[in-house]
Design a protein around this motif. Structure first.
Motif, PDB file in Angstrom:
ATOM      1  N   MET A  50      59.322  18.513  43.272  1.00 14.79           N
ATOM      2  CA  MET A  50      60.316  17.493  42.944  1.00 14.79           C
ATOM      3  C   MET A  50      61.542  17.545  43.845  1.00 14.79           C
ATOM      4  O   MET A  50      62.313  16.604  43.879  1.00 14.79           O
ATOM      5  CB  MET A  50      60.755  17.635  41.489  1.00 14.79           C
ATOM      6  CG  MET A  50      59.656  17.314  40.500  1.00 14.79           C
ATOM      7  SD  MET A  50      60.233  17.426  38.801  1.00 14.79           S
ATOM      8  CE  MET A  50      61.497  16.172  38.774  1.00 14.79           C
ATOM      9  N   ALA A  51      61.715  18.634  44.572  1.00 16.16           N
ATOM     10  CA  ALA A  51      62.902  18.764  45.418  1.00 16.16           C
ATOM     11  C   ALA A  51      62.772  17.865  46.640  1.00 16.16           C
ATOM     12  O   ALA A  51      61.709  17.724  47.216  1.00 16.16           O
ATOM     13  CB  ALA A  51      63.084  20.213  45.848  1.00 16.16           C
ATOM     14  N   LYS A  52      63.868  17.250  47.019  1.00 18.15           N
ATOM     15  CA  LYS A  52      63.892  16.435  48.230  1.00 18.15           C
ATOM     16  C   LYS A  52      64.036  17.381  49.418  1.00 18.15           C
ATOM     17  O   LYS A  52      64.861  18.279  49.405  1.00 18.15           O
ATOM     18  CB  LYS A  52      65.065  15.465  48.188  1.00 18.15           C
ATOM     19  CG  LYS A  52      64.951  14.448  47.083  1.00 18.15           C
ATOM     20  CD  LYS A  52      66.158  13.539  47.065  1.00 18.15           C
ATOM     21  CE  LYS A  52      66.051  12.565  45.898  1.00 18.15           C
ATOM     22  NZ  LYS A  52      67.260  11.797  45.738  1.00 18.15           N
ATOM     23  N   PRO A  53      63.239  17.183  50.449  1.00 19.12           N
ATOM     24  CA  PRO A  53      63.345  18.082  51.608  1.00 19.12           C
ATOM     25  C   PRO A  53      64.663  17.863  52.355  1.00 19.12           C
ATOM     26  O   PRO A  53      65.201  16.764  52.379  1.00 19.12           O
ATOM     27  CB  PRO A  53      62.159  17.669  52.474  1.00 19.12           C
ATOM     28  CG  PRO A  53      61.815  16.288  52.043  1.00 19.12           C
ATOM     29  CD  PRO A  53      62.219  16.174  50.600  1.00 19.12           C
ATOM     30  N   THR A  54      65.144  18.915  52.962  1.00 18.99           N
ATOM     31  CA  THR A  54      66.343  18.801  53.797  1.00 18.99           C
ATOM     32  C   THR A  54      65.949  18.167  55.124  1.00 18.99           C
ATOM     33  O   THR A  54      64.765  18.119  55.483  1.00 18.99           O
ATOM     34  CB  THR A  54      66.961  20.183  54.065  1.00 18.99           C
ATOM     35  OG1 THR A  54      66.024  20.949  54.847  1.00 18.99           O
ATOM     36  CG2 THR A  54      67.281  20.925  52.770  1.00 18.99           C
ATOM     37  N   LEU A  55      66.929  17.702  55.864  1.00 18.03           N
ATOM     38  CA  LEU A  55      66.667  17.111  57.174  1.00 18.03           C
ATOM     39  C   LEU A  55      65.962  18.125  58.073  1.00 18.03           C
ATOM     40  O   LEU A  55      65.003  17.788  58.775  1.00 18.03           O
ATOM     41  CB  LEU A  55      67.969  16.637  57.821  1.00 18.03           C
ATOM     42  CG  LEU A  55      67.848  16.068  59.236  1.00 18.03           C
ATOM     43  CD1 LEU A  55      66.877  14.889  59.263  1.00 18.03           C
ATOM     44  CD2 LEU A  55      69.207  15.670  59.763  1.00 18.03           C
ATOM     45  N   LEU A  56      66.391  19.364  58.028  1.00 19.13           N
ATOM     46  CA  LEU A  56      65.764  20.405  58.842  1.00 19.13           C
ATOM     47  C   LEU A  56      64.288  20.568  58.475  1.00 19.13           C
ATOM     48  O   LEU A  56      63.434  20.663  59.357  1.00 19.13           O
ATOM     49  CB  LEU A  56      66.505  21.725  58.673  1.00 19.13           C
ATOM     50  CG  LEU A  56      65.924  22.915  59.440  1.00 19.13           C
ATOM     51  CD1 LEU A  56      65.906  22.636  60.941  1.00 19.13           C
ATOM     52  CD2 LEU A  56      66.720  24.172  59.138  1.00 19.13           C
ATOM     53  N   GLU A  57      63.972  20.563  57.184  1.00 16.00           N
ATOM     54  CA  GLU A  57      62.568  20.692  56.754  1.00 16.00           C
ATOM     55  C   GLU A  57      61.728  19.510  57.232  1.00 16.00           C
ATOM     56  O   GLU A  57      60.581  19.685  57.645  1.00 16.00           O
ATOM     57  CB  GLU A  57      62.494  20.839  55.233  1.00 16.00           C
ATOM     58  CG  GLU A  57      63.057  22.141  54.717  1.00 16.00           C
ATOM     59  CD  GLU A  57      63.231  22.178  53.210  1.00 16.00           C
ATOM     60  OE1 GLU A  57      63.232  23.285  52.667  1.00 16.00           O
ATOM     61  OE2 GLU A  57      63.370  21.110  52.576  1.00 16.00           O
ATOM     62  N   VAL A  58      62.300  18.320  57.178  1.00 16.54           N
ATOM     63  CA  VAL A  58      61.577  17.133  57.650  1.00 16.54           C
ATOM     64  C   VAL A  58      61.295  17.245  59.138  1.00 16.54           C
ATOM     65  O   VAL A  58      60.189  17.009  59.607  1.00 16.54           O
ATOM     66  CB  VAL A  58      62.369  15.846  57.343  1.00 16.54           C
ATOM     67  CG1 VAL A  58      61.749  14.644  58.030  1.00 16.54           C
ATOM     68  CG2 VAL A  58      62.450  15.617  55.839  1.00 16.54           C
ATOM     69  N   LEU A  59      62.305  17.633  59.902  1.00 19.71           N
ATOM     70  CA  LEU A  59      62.138  17.752  61.343  1.00 19.71           C
ATOM     71  C   LEU A  59      61.132  18.859  61.689  1.00 19.71           C
ATOM     72  O   LEU A  59      60.312  18.698  62.595  1.00 19.71           O
ATOM     73  CB  LEU A  59      63.477  18.031  62.018  1.00 19.71           C
ATOM     74  CG  LEU A  59      64.491  16.883  61.956  1.00 19.71           C
ATOM     75  CD1 LEU A  59      65.828  17.324  62.513  1.00 19.71           C
ATOM     76  CD2 LEU A  59      63.976  15.655  62.671  1.00 19.71           C
ATOM     77  N   GLN A  60      61.169  19.949  60.971  1.00 17.58           N
ATOM     78  CA  GLN A  60      60.249  21.047  61.237  1.00 17.58           C
ATOM     79  C   GLN A  60      58.813  20.711  60.845  1.00 17.58           C
ATOM     80  O   GLN A  60      57.875  21.279  61.381  1.00 17.58           O
ATOM     81  CB  GLN A  60      60.694  22.305  60.500  1.00 17.58           C
ATOM     82  CG  GLN A  60      61.926  22.937  61.106  1.00 17.58           C
ATOM     83  CD  GLN A  60      62.417  24.134  60.324  1.00 17.58           C
ATOM     84  OE1 GLN A  60      62.179  24.251  59.122  1.00 17.58           O
ATOM     85  NE2 GLN A  60      63.113  25.027  61.001  1.00 17.58           N
ATOM     86  N   SER A  61      58.616  19.787  59.941  1.00 20.06           N
ATOM     87  CA  SER A  61      57.267  19.442  59.492  1.00 20.06           C
ATOM     88  C   SER A  61      56.587  18.437  60.429  1.00 20.06           C
ATOM     89  O   SER A  61      55.394  18.180  60.295  1.00 20.06           O
ATOM     90  CB  SER A  61      57.296  18.876  58.071  1.00 20.06           C
ATOM     91  OG  SER A  61      57.936  17.607  58.061  1.00 20.06           O
ATOM     92  N   GLY A  62      57.338  17.881  61.379  1.00 25.91           N
ATOM     93  CA  GLY A  62      56.777  16.901  62.306  1.00 25.91           C
ATOM     94  C   GLY A  62      55.947  17.564  63.387  1.00 25.91           C
ATOM     95  O   GLY A  62      55.833  18.784  63.447  1.00 25.91           O
ATOM     96  N   PRO A  63      55.352  16.734  64.226  1.00 28.24           N
ATOM     97  CA  PRO A  63      54.512  17.276  65.305  1.00 28.24           C
ATOM     98  C   PRO A  63      55.347  18.075  66.315  1.00 28.24           C
ATOM     99  O   PRO A  63      56.530  17.793  66.526  1.00 28.24           O
ATOM    100  CB  PRO A  63      53.924  16.036  65.952  1.00 28.24           C
ATOM    101  CG  PRO A  63      54.834  14.930  65.579  1.00 28.24           C
ATOM    102  CD  PRO A  63      55.443  15.293  64.262  1.00 28.24           C
ATOM    103  N   THR A  64      54.723  19.076  66.888  1.00 28.06           N
ATOM    104  CA  THR A  64      55.415  19.850  67.923  1.00 28.06           C
ATOM    105  C   THR A  64      55.030  19.295  69.286  1.00 28.06           C
ATOM    106  O   THR A  64      53.946  18.761  69.471  1.00 28.06           O
ATOM    107  CB  THR A  64      55.027  21.330  67.847  1.00 28.06           C
ATOM    108  OG1 THR A  64      53.619  21.454  67.984  1.00 28.06           O
ATOM    109  CG2 THR A  64      55.445  21.942  66.527  1.00 28.06           C
TER     110      THR A  64
END
Length: 65
Positions: A50-64
């Motif tokens: 239920m927690a909203k991801p932080t901006l850092l988590e969103v960016l880290q979850s993207g493609p490398t």
């Protein structure tokens, strides 16, 4: 994690909540058997998705690159 008997938890519920917020999950036992855990709300939200991801988590979850 700390463990508390149901009788003690009922008698000191506010203290139990404060301890969970400060020290993490608290286990409640009934007749010596683990029954439930009191977990800080932010931890529960993360665990339940239920927690909203932080901006850092969103960016880290993207493609490398």
């Amino acid at each position: 994690m700390n463990s508390k008997a149901l009788q003690d938890a009922k008698a000191k519920f506010t203290e139990l909540i404060d301890t969970a917020k400060r020290d993490g999950p608290q286990i409640i036992t009934r007749r010596g058997v683990d029954e439930v855990a009191v977990v800080p709300i932010e931890q529960w939200k993360r665990m339940s998705g239920m927690a909203k991801p932080t901006l850092l988590e969103v960016l880290q979850s993207g493609p490398t690159v």
